[in-house]
Design a protein around this motif. Structure first.
Motif, PDB file in Angstrom:
ATOM      1  N   THR A   2       0.730  -1.648   0.005  1.00  0.00           N
ATOM      2  CA  THR A   2      -0.144   0.264  -0.300  1.00  0.00           C
ATOM      3  C   THR A   2       1.307   1.129   0.350  1.00  0.00           C
ATOM      4  OG1 THR A   2      -1.684  -1.363   1.119  1.00  0.00           O
ATOM      5  CG2 THR A   2      -2.011   1.083   0.792  1.00  0.00           C
ATOM      6  N   ILE A   3       0.975   1.933  -0.882  1.00  0.00           N
ATOM      7  CA  ILE A   3       1.486   3.182  -1.452  1.00  0.00           C
ATOM      8  C   ILE A   3       0.717   4.199  -0.373  1.00  0.00           C
ATOM      9  CG2 ILE A   3       2.515   5.554  -2.356  1.00  0.00           C
ATOM     10  CD1 ILE A   3       2.176   2.671  -4.918  1.00  0.00           C
ATOM     11  N   ILE A   4       0.974   5.238   1.274  1.00  0.00           N
ATOM     12  CA  ILE A   4       0.164   5.985   1.949  1.00  0.00           C
ATOM     13  C   ILE A   4       0.831   6.800   1.725  1.00  0.00           C
ATOM     14  CG2 ILE A   4      -0.575   6.491   4.123  1.00  0.00           C
ATOM     15  CD1 ILE A   4      -0.148   3.235   4.394  1.00  0.00           C
ATOM     16  N   THR A   5       0.125   8.327   1.240  1.00  0.00           N
ATOM     17  CA  THR A   5       1.050   9.404   0.420  1.00  0.00           C
ATOM     18  C   THR A   5       0.143  10.732   1.478  1.00  0.00           C
ATOM     19  OG1 THR A   5       2.674  10.398  -1.326  1.00  0.00           O
ATOM     20  CG2 THR A   5      -0.051   9.579  -1.403  1.00  0.00           C
ATOM     21  N   VAL A   6       0.913  11.707   1.383  1.00  0.00           N
ATOM     22  CA  VAL A   6       1.245  12.884   1.504  1.00  0.00           C
ATOM     23  C   VAL A   6       0.906  13.646   0.582  1.00  0.00           C
ATOM     24  CG1 VAL A   6       0.739  14.851   3.644  1.00  0.00           C
ATOM     25  CG2 VAL A   6       1.189  12.852   4.714  1.00  0.00           C
ATOM     26  N   ALA A   7      -0.454  14.183  -0.488  1.00  0.00           N
ATOM     27  CA  ALA A   7      -0.195  14.836  -1.146  1.00  0.00           C
ATOM     28  C   ALA A   7       0.149  16.484  -1.205  1.00  0.00           C
ATOM     29  CB  ALA A   7      -0.602  14.465  -2.536  1.00  0.00           C
ATOM     30  N   SER A   8       0.412  17.738  -1.416  1.00  0.00           N
ATOM     31  CA  SER A   8       0.847  18.479  -1.738  1.00  0.00           C
ATOM     32  C   SER A   8      -0.449  19.399  -3.075  1.00  0.00           C
ATOM     33  CB  SER A   8       2.070  19.180  -1.838  1.00  0.00           C
ATOM     34  OG  SER A   8       1.797  20.823  -1.843  1.00  0.00           O
ATOM     35  N   LEU A   9      -1.727  19.812  -2.528  1.00  0.00           N
ATOM     36  CA  LEU A   9      -2.247  20.366  -3.975  1.00  0.00           C
ATOM     37  C   LEU A   9      -1.704  21.306  -4.439  1.00  0.00           C
ATOM     38  CD1 LEU A   9      -5.757  20.803  -2.510  1.00  0.00           C
ATOM     39  CD2 LEU A   9      -5.031  18.730  -3.158  1.00  0.00           C
ATOM     40  N   ASP A  10      -1.868  21.030  -5.842  1.00  0.00           N
ATOM     41  CA  ASP A  10      -1.290  21.598  -6.826  1.00  0.00           C
ATOM     42  C   ASP A  10      -2.482  23.786  -6.311  1.00  0.00           C
ATOM     43  OD1 ASP A  10      -0.083  20.585  -7.625  1.00  0.00           O
ATOM     44  OD2 ASP A  10      -0.583  20.340  -9.259  1.00  0.00           O
ATOM     45  N   ALA A  11      -3.017  23.288  -6.785  1.00  0.00           N
ATOM     46  CA  ALA A  11      -4.034  24.856  -6.002  1.00  0.00           C
ATOM     47  C   ALA A  11      -3.642  25.349  -4.412  1.00  0.00           C
ATOM     48  CB  ALA A  11      -5.563  24.635  -6.212  1.00  0.00           C
ATOM     49  N   ALA A  12      -3.608  24.485  -3.802  1.00  0.00           N
ATOM     50  CA  ALA A  12      -3.387  25.430  -2.862  1.00  0.00           C
ATOM     51  C   ALA A  12      -2.044  24.390  -1.749  1.00  0.00           C
ATOM     52  CB  ALA A  12      -4.634  25.375  -2.392  1.00  0.00           C
ATOM     53  N   PRO A  13      -1.326  24.171  -2.425  1.00  0.00           N
ATOM     54  CA  PRO A  13       0.126  23.920  -1.713  1.00  0.00           C
ATOM     55  C   PRO A  13       0.324  24.095  -0.133  1.00  0.00           C
ATOM     56  CG  PRO A  13       0.656  25.258  -3.639  1.00  0.00           C
ATOM     57  CD  PRO A  13      -0.605  26.200  -3.254  1.00  0.00           C
ATOM     58  N   GLU A  14      -0.409  24.376   0.206  1.00  0.00           N
ATOM     59  CA  GLU A  14      -0.129  24.388   1.876  1.00  0.00           C
ATOM     60  C   GLU A  14      -1.022  23.334   2.196  1.00  0.00           C
ATOM     61  OE1 GLU A  14      -1.497  27.124   0.523  1.00  0.00           O
ATOM     62  OE2 GLU A  14      -3.396  28.141   1.117  1.00  0.00           O
ATOM     63  N   VAL A  15      -2.042  22.959   1.838  1.00  0.00           N
ATOM     64  CA  VAL A  15      -2.794  21.687   1.178  1.00  0.00           C
ATOM     65  C   VAL A  15      -2.232  20.697   1.544  1.00  0.00           C
ATOM     66  CG1 VAL A  15      -4.932  20.930   2.062  1.00  0.00           C
ATOM     67  CG2 VAL A  15      -5.089  23.076   1.490  1.00  0.00           C
ATOM     68  N   LYS A  16      -2.562  19.815   2.697  1.00  0.00           N
ATOM     69  CA  LYS A  16      -1.486  18.559   2.357  1.00  0.00           C
ATOM     70  C   LYS A  16      -2.788  17.306   3.101  1.00  0.00           C
ATOM     71  CE  LYS A  16       2.524  20.178   2.603  1.00  0.00           C
ATOM     72  NZ  LYS A  16       1.918  21.200   2.222  1.00  0.00           N
ATOM     73  N   LEU A  17      -3.407  16.578   1.911  1.00  0.00           N
ATOM     74  CA  LEU A  17      -3.946  15.832   1.857  1.00  0.00           C
ATOM     75  C   LEU A  17      -3.511  14.534   1.627  1.00  0.00           C
ATOM     76  CD1 LEU A  17      -7.507  17.074  -0.460  1.00  0.00           C
ATOM     77  CD2 LEU A  17      -7.070  14.316   0.569  1.00  0.00           C
ATOM     78  N   MET A  18      -4.115  13.011   2.878  1.00  0.00           N
ATOM     79  CA  MET A  18      -3.940  12.068   3.007  1.00  0.00           C
ATOM     80  C   MET A  18      -4.208  11.394   2.138  1.00  0.00           C
ATOM     81  SD  MET A  18      -2.099   9.110   6.036  1.00  0.00           S
ATOM     82  CE  MET A  18      -1.846  11.332   7.290  1.00  0.00           C
ATOM     83  N   ALA A  19      -3.805  10.411   1.195  1.00  0.00           N
ATOM     84  CA  ALA A  19      -4.785   9.297   0.829  1.00  0.00           C
ATOM     85  C   ALA A  19      -3.544   8.526  -0.037  1.00  0.00           C
ATOM     86  CB  ALA A  19      -5.514   9.129   0.100  1.00  0.00           C
ATOM     87  N   ASN A  20      -4.251   7.399  -0.406  1.00  0.00           N
ATOM     88  CA  ASN A  20      -3.393   6.134  -0.947  1.00  0.00           C
ATOM     89  C   ASN A  20      -2.956   6.277  -2.717  1.00  0.00           C
ATOM     90  OD1 ASN A  20      -3.336   4.288   1.058  1.00  0.00           O
ATOM     91  ND2 ASN A  20      -4.647   3.318   0.944  1.00  0.00           N
ATOM     92  N   ILE A  21      -1.744   6.528  -3.478  1.00  0.00           N
ATOM     93  CA  ILE A  21      -1.608   6.136  -4.356  1.00  0.00           C
ATOM     94  C   ILE A  21      -2.215   4.604  -5.719  1.00  0.00           C
ATOM     95  CG2 ILE A  21      -0.072   6.357  -6.558  1.00  0.00           C
ATOM     96  CD1 ILE A  21       1.702   7.833  -5.061  1.00  0.00           C
ATOM     97  N   ILE A  22      -2.778   4.409  -5.815  1.00  0.00           N
ATOM     98  CA  ILE A  22      -3.257   3.441  -6.322  1.00  0.00           C
ATOM     99  C   ILE A  22      -3.199   2.650  -7.340  1.00  0.00           C
ATOM    100  CG2 ILE A  22      -5.272   3.274  -4.831  1.00  0.00           C
ATOM    101  CD1 ILE A  22      -7.155   4.066  -7.494  1.00  0.00           C
ATOM    102  N   ASN A  23      -3.091   2.000  -7.940  1.00  0.00           N
ATOM    103  CA  ASN A  23      -2.630   1.081  -9.412  1.00  0.00           C
ATOM    104  C   ASN A  23      -1.239   2.050 -10.326  1.00  0.00           C
ATOM    105  OD1 ASN A  23      -5.702   0.480  -9.463  1.00  0.00           O
ATOM    106  ND2 ASN A  23      -6.187   2.225 -10.711  1.00  0.00           N
ATOM    107  N   CYS A  24      -0.107   1.498  -9.294  1.00  0.00           N
ATOM    108  CA  CYS A  24       1.025   2.761  -9.146  1.00  0.00           C
ATOM    109  C   CYS A  24       1.785   1.109  -8.800  1.00  0.00           C
ATOM    110  CB  CYS A  24       1.087   3.494  -8.270  1.00  0.00           C
ATOM    111  SG  CYS A  24       2.400   4.570  -8.130  1.00  0.00           S
ATOM    112  N   ASP A  25       2.723   1.354  -9.405  1.00  0.00           N
ATOM    113  CA  ASP A  25       4.003   0.843  -9.302  1.00  0.00           C
ATOM    114  C   ASP A  25       4.782   1.192  -7.233  1.00  0.00           C
ATOM    115  OD1 ASP A  25       6.468  -0.640  -8.549  1.00  0.00           O
ATOM    116  OD2 ASP A  25       6.618  -0.876 -10.352  1.00  0.00           O
TER     117      ASP A  25
END
Ligand SMILES: [Zn+2]
Length: 144
Positions: free
Chosen positions: A90-113
């Motif tokens: 399971t790839i668990i990531t914290v991603a920074s939104l392009d529209a608001a880089p200060e917002v960090k959203l945690m979710a999995n990356i799916i269908n990805c090596d």
């Protein structure tokens, strides 16, 4: 009696703070809480603005075309909870939104090596229908 098609993972609970976030997710859209005073985004949603303490908040709909970049991630090779044993690693990531880089959203990356994931990798939000009326925001690679 159980069926194999039943969703086995925990379903996020809606509460007074996060209901608009999850209601939008169920419609395959991202909606973020915003402070009515200092205009900061508040994520995860809460009862007051963590930046200025103002309890008056509003919600901004960002829609369904959401891009972000990997801010940080971990790859899990063991299931933390029942139901995840079919999705390893399971790839668990914290991603920074392009529209608001200060917002960090945690979710999995799916269908990805997992070997191809890098910090700064471009992502797109997708929504996985987990029950008849609930959907879960997840990330997919935006490289293709
Ligand atoms: Zn504020």
């Amino acid at each position: 009696m159980s069926t194999k098609t039943e969703y086995e993972k925990p379903i996020p609970l809606k509460n007074g703070d996060n209901q608009p976030y999850w209601d939008a997710a169920d419609q395959h859209e991202l909606k973020l809480q915003k402070c009515a005073a200092c205009r900061s985004f508040i994520h995860p949603p809460g009862p007051a603005c963590p930046t200025c303490g103002n309890p008056e908040t509003e919600w901004e709909l960002l829609g369904s075309d959401i891009s972000a970049t990997v801010y940080s991630y971990v790859v899990s090779y063991r299931p933390f909870l029942p139901g995840f044993q079919h999705d390893l690693p399971t790839i668990i990531t914290v991603a920074s939104l392009d529209a608001a880089p200060e917002v960090k959203l945690m979710a999995n990356i799916i269908n990805c090596d997992a070997k191809t994931v890098k910090i700064g990798m471009p992502l797109k939000m997708t929504w996985v229908d987990i029950t008849e009326d609930r959907a879960l925001p997840q990330w997919v690679s935006a490289k293709e």
